[in-house]
Design a protein around this motif. Structure first.
Motif, mmCIF file in Angstrom:
data_model
loop_
_atom_site.group_PDB
_atom_site.id
_atom_site.type_symbol
_atom_site.label_atom_id
_atom_site.label_comp_id
_atom_site.label_asym_id
_atom_site.label_seq_id
_atom_site.Cartn_x
_atom_site.Cartn_y
_atom_site.Cartn_z
ATOM 1 N N LEU A 298 73.785 71.186 27.807
ATOM 2 C CA LEU A 298 72.251 71.390 28.113
ATOM 3 C C LEU A 298 71.627 70.219 26.958
ATOM 4 O O LEU A 298 70.576 69.804 27.140
ATOM 5 N N VAL A 299 72.280 70.029 25.798
ATOM 6 C CA VAL A 299 71.825 68.993 24.986
ATOM 7 C C VAL A 299 71.753 67.510 25.539
ATOM 8 O O VAL A 299 70.727 67.011 25.180
ATOM 9 N N ARG A 300 72.574 67.279 26.495
ATOM 10 C CA ARG A 300 72.410 65.963 27.063
ATOM 11 C C ARG A 300 71.304 65.880 27.787
ATOM 12 O O ARG A 300 70.389 64.841 27.770
ATOM 13 N N GLU A 301 70.566 66.958 28.465
ATOM 14 C CA GLU A 301 69.233 66.870 29.098
ATOM 15 C C GLU A 301 68.105 66.526 28.104
ATOM 16 O O GLU A 301 67.329 65.760 28.384
ATOM 17 N N LYS A 302 68.227 67.051 26.888
ATOM 18 C CA LYS A 302 67.084 67.031 25.834
ATOM 19 C C LYS A 302 67.231 65.639 25.394
ATOM 20 O O LYS A 302 66.338 64.872 25.143
#
Length: 478
Positions: A298-302
């Motif tokens: 989910l960090v990748r999306e941010k």
């Protein structure tokens, strides 16, 4: 008296000359044998001297049915069903024209979703190579289990899992109608009935589980063994999709530990770029992959949303098919830095593609475990960034721009030295033949060799336990 004095003087001179010669000879011998300069290695990587017969690991290969390794691979090539997860399956096209006849050692799939996990194939290929050709191998294959340091379990667990996942049947996490489950059970039934397993409780057995879902149904049963894994990310939490995105079921951390297990590299999918071939890089930061991931990804999306419009930064949504591969080669070779955020697990083959492309990795993951640490110092060619810092607006790009050309060149020079360490391929299409002494397979066995004292200690500790007692499992993850 004068004659006597003269004789005494001559005798004294003769003794002094003899003493001087002996003393000079002594100094010569001392300096020649004890003070000759020692050539230090140019880097921290292990040298080929560790491959001597006095310093190797003795490996016994469990006698699993061929249907669980090379026979399974032949079954893969005989299948007429393309992988349902990718739009164009290169192996489906190859199998219809090249593999009409069975072969003893079939090649490993070119399907990138499977090839990235091919460590099992190259490790097995080295052990299958005739002993006379294995002079560069750190592992010495023995045929008496009582002589062995470890027992290698030759199950192509990743291929088994990926064949089930690629079939699109949706049965992967079920038992009924699941070919992978049946193969896993067959492996466990076999090894647990051997004297070697009963003697050690499986603690000296080695499983290759590079796919995060390999041996998914029997992880608790093989937890005492030495597990060769790409990271620990796939072990800590069950896939949330299995419970509609609400599952909080965890897999016990006692199943994986840096004390007994070995972190191994993914197989890189991009070709090696030599330092002499490196050219001017015009892009600051490059990333190609899926924007949307689960769990830690989910960090990748941010990060994507923060970086996508930054000058000098390329964020590409892509898939590892033939077109995506060419785009990745071009993107990584023309960029100073390659972004490496966590996906479904903390690492991916993207890191090793970046190393082969001499693109400085920017690793954004707070709990990443990396292959061969202690042999390879990643800080000498990679940039490590805390997730909290990476998610601050403008912070990451500003810091990358501040890194000097001198330091970037030093990073790339070091990367060029470590590139061979992460290579499995031995140059033989069937995997049978001499391996490179400084490659991934030897480094894996050297790491396993370092675990032997802890393995032996665990076996002895288990044996001395009184009957009907239970010692709680403890987490030793770091």
């Amino acid at each position: 008296m004068a004659i006597k004095g003269s004789t005494a003087t001559k005798t004294a001179k003769s003794l002094f000359l003899t003493f001087t010669v002996l003393l000079s000879l002594s100094f010569f011998i001392f300096f020649f044998f004890f003070t000759s300069p020692v050539t230090e290695p140019t880097n921290s990587l292990p040298q080929t001297s560790f491959l001597s017969s006095q310093n190797s690991i003795k490996v016994y290969v469990a006698n699993l049915p061929r249907s669980l390794n090379y026979g399974l691979l032949q079954q893969y090539w005989d299948s007429n069903h393309p992988d349902s997860r990718i739009p164009s399956d290169p192996d489906h096209q190859i199998s219809t024209t090249h593999f009409s006849k069975p072969t003893k050692y079939p090649p490993y799939p070119e399907n990138p979703l499977i090839k990235q996990y091919s460590a099992e194939y190259w490790i097995m290929g080295d052990l299958e190579t005739p002993q006379g050709m294995r002079t560069a191998s750190y592992a010495k294959r023995v045929f008496d289990v009582n002589e062995a340091d470890v027992v290698f379990v030759p199950f192509f667990a990743t291929l088994s899992a990926e064949m089930e996942l690629g079939s699109g049947s949706g049965a992967f996490k079920k038992k009924a109608g699941n070919g992978d489950y049946l193969r896993q059970k067959k492996v466990l039934d076999f090894v647990r009935n051997t004297d070697a397993w009963k003697r050690s409780g499986g603690r000296d057995h080695v499983f290759v589980l590079t796919d995060p879902v390999a041996m998914w149904h029997f992880r608790e049963e093989i937890a005492p063994a030495v597990l060769l894994v790409v990271d620990f990310g796939g072990w800590y939490r069950l896939d949330t999709k299995s419970s509609g995105g609400t599952s909080s079921d965890t897999i016990s951390h006692t199943q994986v530990s840096l004390l007994k297990d070995v972190i191994v590299p993914y197989t890189h999918l991009l070709p090696r770029l030599q330092l002499s071939e490196n050219q001017k890089r015009h892009t600051l930061l490059y990333f190609k992959g899926a924007k949307h991931r689960h769990r830690g990804g989910l960090v990748r999306e941010k990060l994507w949303d923060l970086l996508v419009n930054e000058p000098g930064v390329i964020m590409e949504e892509g898939f590892p098919n033939a077109t995506g591969r060419e785009q990745s080669i071009k993107g990584m070779r023309s960029s100073e830095f390659c972004l490496h955020p966590a996906g479904d697990t903390p690492t991916s083959c993207r890191l090793f593609d970046a190393i082969q492309s001499l693109c400085i990795p920017v690793i954004v993951s707070d709990n990443v475990e990396l292959p061969f640490e202690g042999m390879v110092d990643y800080s000498t060619f990679s940039v490590f960034v805390a997730v909290s810092d990476a998610l601050r607006p403008n912070w990451l790009v500003s810091n990358l721009r501040s890194i000097s050309e001198k330091l970037k060149n030093e990073f790339r020079q070091t990367m060029a030295k470590v590139q061979p360490v992460f290579v499995y391929d031995n140059g033989h299409p069937d995997g049978i033949g001499p391996i490179p002494p400084d490659g991934a397979v030897n480094h894996i066995w050297r790491k396993v060799h370092q675990k032997l004292p802890a393995i032996k200690e665990a076996i002895v500790r288990e044996k001395r336990k009184p009957a009907n007692t239970s010692i709680p499992l403890r987490c030793h993850c770091t």
